[in-house]
Design an enzyme around this catalytic site. Structure first.
Site, short mmCIF file in Angstrom:
data_model
loop_
_atom_site.label_atom_id
_atom_site.label_comp_id
_atom_site.label_asym_id
_atom_site.label_seq_id
_atom_site.Cartn_x
_atom_site.Cartn_y
_atom_site.Cartn_z
N GLY A 1 0.79 -1.23 0.00
CA GLY A 1 0.00 0.00 0.00
C GLY A 1 0.81 1.27 0.00
O GLY A 1 0.25 2.35 -0.19
N CYS B 1 -27.19 -10.05 -17.43
CA CYS B 1 -26.50 -9.84 -18.69
C CYS B 1 -27.38 -10.30 -19.85
O CYS B 1 -27.95 -11.39 -19.83
CB CYS B 1 -25.18 -10.61 -18.70
N CYS C 1 -25.47 -13.55 -21.54
CA CYS C 1 -25.27 -14.83 -20.86
C CYS C 1 -26.17 -15.02 -19.67
O CYS C 1 -26.18 -16.07 -19.06
CB CYS C 1 -23.81 -14.97 -20.41
N CYS D 1 -22.41 -8.05 -19.47
CA CYS D 1 -21.24 -8.28 -18.63
C CYS D 1 -20.11 -7.36 -19.06
O CYS D 1 -19.79 -7.26 -20.23
CB CYS D 1 -20.70 -9.71 -18.82
N CYS E 1 -18.13 -13.52 -19.70
CA CYS E 1 -19.38 -13.70 -20.46
C CYS E 1 -19.21 -14.84 -21.48
O CYS E 1 -20.09 -15.68 -21.63
CB CYS E 1 -19.71 -12.39 -21.18
#
Lengths: 318, 283, 254
Positions: A52, A262, A265, A287, A293
């Site tokens: 970080g 979606c 899909c 997606c 997808c």
């Protein structure tokens, strides 16, 4: 970072193609010269050692304009080896113009194999999304970061933000969250949601949607972040605590996609893009992660549902 | 007698120099020489040799004119600046045996946030103008724990707002829209938020209208009465200091020239400068 | 007969002011004063104007720092303290718990209601606010301050009303030693009567009083000790062997 062990063990095409083309093309492996790569690798190692923490680096010139992914590209070029299988996505999509150009550039200068399948990739460069297909141990995800400093909006001066990070003095960040709740009833930050890494540094995870933030926590993959214009590298080693900043009595929540699936899909478990359909005066949802997808649609037995996140609270709808 | 309790705060031989410093600095400056600047090395001797103790429930006033060193003293006490010499001990830090000036920056920050409250002369120094009043008061509270809770903090700042007599309906307004007196009250609320064990006031009423001054002084007195908080007030307004404090230090050119009970120093000043100061006061 | 114990011993008290603004002019206010007070005494300081009566009270209360001499005071806990020399914190504690001082003028924060001004000493002694305010109201009633003024700000009152608030504030803390400097100067006869009543009660409660009174009449019955102050005779240069202002007075004021 994989060393070239034995030229005979290299996959067909790859390095041989590069080595045979080298004289015509006239550049070093992965475009950057070795001393620059060494500097970037050292900075990456330092970043991994301090999860970080933003490490300044040279950010050398490469044939891409600043603001177009130079940081991610520099990190990728520094660590890519001839045995890597590369995937490049831009907001989840392998086919966007920038993703295609980056992929071509990297494979041209290294001869490494490329793929659009997350499961097959060893090295993934991404702009503003984490793939919905879960990552595995041994994979590296390189993020393109526009603004690495999570405190920039609350404190414009670099000198002061450096000191705030050094002293762990993050009061202003909490004040910003407080103000958001007071003004809007909840934290409205959509992308670049600040996270606390390893209980020490507050980090900007790049403009990924809130949906992707829980995936950073205890990820089995190595996550590297490169900001070329700002000249900073930071990293999250595998299996690290990554905690989105939130009040204890107002927990972090992701985008609410209730009732949407979606169009291609049928998935409700992946992050969906909104596509306006002008004929129908409505929105279609697709997606964002094209590979996810595709996998779902091919009904491959290898498709697994996305990692169930422990605390996936949904925000209340607006 | 009860007065055998240990002091809350003890300052010993505090000195602040701005500049390289030389062996002649101390003799070349002070009230006898009539200046703060050493003529050998141009070092500014902001304050030198200040020592005092502060006990529970006491208000100590520090009086002096510009250049007396009182602001430098207060900044050192608030751990904003590092003094050149001297030490400071607080009863709740290291059982009164740890010199606060030797602590690391992080320790100082923790001590400042938890134990010391400060109200600056200008609200611009003590508040973040772009934030709401509530956010300003909440900031010290948000630093107290790693994972703060929203509702208790919100409840506490509402309580503080009423304690300083500000309308709760304006809690979320940006503080730059408040009047000067109200901004001072926001500063006071912010200083009181972490329930400090010492309050520092730097010219709390300068620049305010007379009626507003009276109400801010009232408020400070009431808070002191309710909480028994030890307070250090720095001011050049003698009337305000007389109203608030029980003991005072009189400073000139960086040295303490006289100290004692407030009424005694005003009624029976011994040092020539104190006599001049008291004689010049209008009230 | 009950043997009374001495609680205040003033020995050779001297106070000299040095005025630096007037070329270090020295003004001798007190020149070796000595006297004693027993518990329950009502002492009055007498003498011509300017002789230093107020100075004596202010030295005992530590508003002035005596130049030399001793002011020995026996606290409620049975300890002897030299008020001239003791630490400031001790003085503050004694002022809060045991010694009160009433002047001619009321000094209080500008916008505090009268009942809070009077209740303040009780609160500082540790009593809860509502009880202190109740006692304050009782005291104001005894001193004949009209009820409608209790919630008003004393700085807006007339001289007599302000003075009664001042007295109420001093009486309410039930001090062991009460110092008063011309407290009845601005009061009318009826008000003075009520003050005398309260003083009688306090005397029964063993409060010792040392006061300066301009008008001796109304308080005459209460006085048990007189401390006359005599100025230094003109023409004498040294203060040794002169008639310094001192006395061991006894008997009723005449």
């Amino acid at each position: 970072m994989r060393a070239i062990a034995n030229i005979n063990s290299i996959k067909e095409g790859g390095l041989r193609r590069y080595l045979s083309d080298k004289n015509q093309i006239g550049y070093n492996f992965a475009y950057l010269n070795e001393s620059i790569k060494r500097e970037i690798r050292r900075k990456i190692l330092k970043a991994i050692a301090i999860p970080g923490h933003q490490v300044p680096y040279s950010s050398p010139e490469i044939p891409i304009a600043r603001g177009w992914g130079t940081g991610g590209l520099q990190v990728t070029l520094a660590i890519v080896g001839p045995q890597d299988v590369l995937k490049v996505i831009d907001q989840g999509c392998d086919d966007s113009v920038n993703a295609v150009n980056l992929r071509r550039f990297i494979s041209m200068t290294t001869g490494c194999e490329t793929t659009t399948h997350t499961r097959e990739a060893t090295l993934i460069q991404t702009r503003h999304r984490v793939p919905d297909t879960p990552l595995q141990e041994g994979q590296i995800l390189v993020f393109q970061v526009p603004i690495p400093e999570p405190l920039r909006e609350v404190e414009p001066k670099e000198e002061l933000t450096c000191r705030m990070h050094a002293e762990g003095d993050y009061g202003l960040m909490w004040v910003k969250l407080y103000e958001e709740i007071v003004r809007w009833g909840r934290v409205t930050v959509g992308a670049r949601y600040p996270v606390l890494v390893n209980g020490r540094y507050i980090m900007d995870p790049s403009p990924i949607p809130r949906w992707d933030v829980p995936k950073l926590n205890q990820s089995p993959a190595l996550l590297l972040f490169g900001a070329g214009r700002e000249k900073r590298i930071y990293a999250i080693p595998p299996h690290t605590e990554v905690d989105p900043l939130a009040f204890e009595d107002m927990p972090f929540c992701v985008e609410n996609q209730a009732g949407k699936a979606c169009r291609l899909c049928g998935s409700r478990e992946s992050f969906l893009d909104e596509i306006p359909d002008e004929d129908a005066f409505a929105s279609r949802w697709v997606c964002s992660d094209t590979d996810y997808c595709f996998e779902r649609r091919s009904n491959s037995s290898a498709v697994r549902s996305p990692v169930l996140v422990k605390r996936k609270e949904l925000c209340k709808p607006d | 007698m009860k007065s055998t309790a240990a002091p809350i705060l003890e300052v010993q031989e505090l000195s602040k120099f701005f500049g390289p410093g030389c062996p002649q600095c101390i003799e070349a400056t002070g009230p006898e020489q009539g200046n703060n600047v050493c003529d050998t090395c141009s070092t500014v001797v902001a304050c030198h040799g200040v020592s005092f103790q502060l006990y529970e429930g006491e208000v100590l006033g520090i009086v002096g004119e510009s250049g007396s060193g009182k602001s430098s003293l207060l900044k050192c006490m608030h751990l904003d600046e590092v003094p050149t010499f001297g030490s400071m001990y607080h009863r709740e830090v290291g059982m009164g045996r740890m010199d606060l000036f030797q602590c690391s920056d992080q320790q100082k920050r923790a001590i400042r946030n938890k134990l010391l409250g400060i109200v600056y002369q200008s609200p611009h120094l003590g508040l973040r103008m772009e934030l709401s009043a509530g956010a300003n008061v909440a900031e010290p509270l948000l630093l107290q724990s790693l994972r703060p809770r929203f509702s208790p903090i919100r409840a506490r700042i509402v309580e503080l707002f009423s304690q300083v007599e500000l309308p709760v309906s304006r809690l979320d307004e940006p503080v730059r829209y408040f009047s000067g007196g109200m901004q001072q009250r926001v500063q006071i609320a912010r200083a009181l938020a972490p329930s400090p064990s010492l309050l520092l006031l730097d010219e709390p009423t300068s620049g305010l209208d007379v009626s507003v001054q009276a109400s801010v002084l009232d408020l400070i007195k009431r808070i002191q009465w309710d909480t028994g908080l030890p307070i250090v007030v720095v001011s050049h307004d003698l009337a305000a200091v007389r109203l608030l404090s029980q003991r005072i230090l009189v400073m000139r050119h960086g040295r303490v020239v006289e100290s004692g009970l407030t009424d005694q120093v005003f009624a029976d000043p011994h040092h020539p400068y104190t006599q001049q100061l008291v004689a010049s006061a209008l009230s | 007969m009950k043997i009374k114990k001495k609680i205040l011993l003033v020995r050779n008290l001297k106070k000299t002011f040095t005025m630096h603004l007037l070329a270090s002019l020295k003004v001798e206010a007190l020149n070796g004063l000595s006297f004693e007070l027993e518990e329950g005494d009502f002492g009055v300081l007498v003498g011509p104007s300017g002789v230093g009566k107020s100075t004596v009270l202010q030295c005992i209360f530590r508003t002035y720092k005596p130049t030399s001499g001793e002011i020995l005071y026996l606290t409620r806990e049975g300890q002897w303290v030299d008020l001239a020399r003791c630490e400031e914190r001790n003085v503050l504690e004694l002022r809060r718990e045991e010694i009160s001082y009433v002047t001619q003028f009321l000094h209080c924060p500008p916008r505090v209601p009268a009942e809070f001004v009077v209740a303040a000493p009780c609160v500082l002694q540790g009593r809860p606010l509502d009880q202190a305010v109740w006692e304050a109201r009782e005291m104001l009633r005894r001193l004949r301050v009209p009820e409608k003024l209790w919630k008003a700000y004393p700085m807006t009152f007339s001289g007599g009303e302000r003075q009664r608030v001042n007295l109420a504030r001093a009486f309410i803390s039930k001090p062991k030693l009460l110092l008063m400097d011309e407290p009845t100067a601005s009061l009318d006869a009826k008000a003075i009567e009520s003050v005398v009543e309260v003083l009688e009660d306090m005397k029964k409660g063993n409060t010792t009083v040392l006061a300066v009174f301009h008008d001796k009449g109304p308080i005459e019955p209460l006085v048990t000790r007189v401390v006359p102050l005599v100025p230094k005779s003109p023409g004498e240069k040294s203060h040794e062997g002169l008639c310094p202002a001192r006395s061991y007075g006894q008997g009723v004021w005449r």
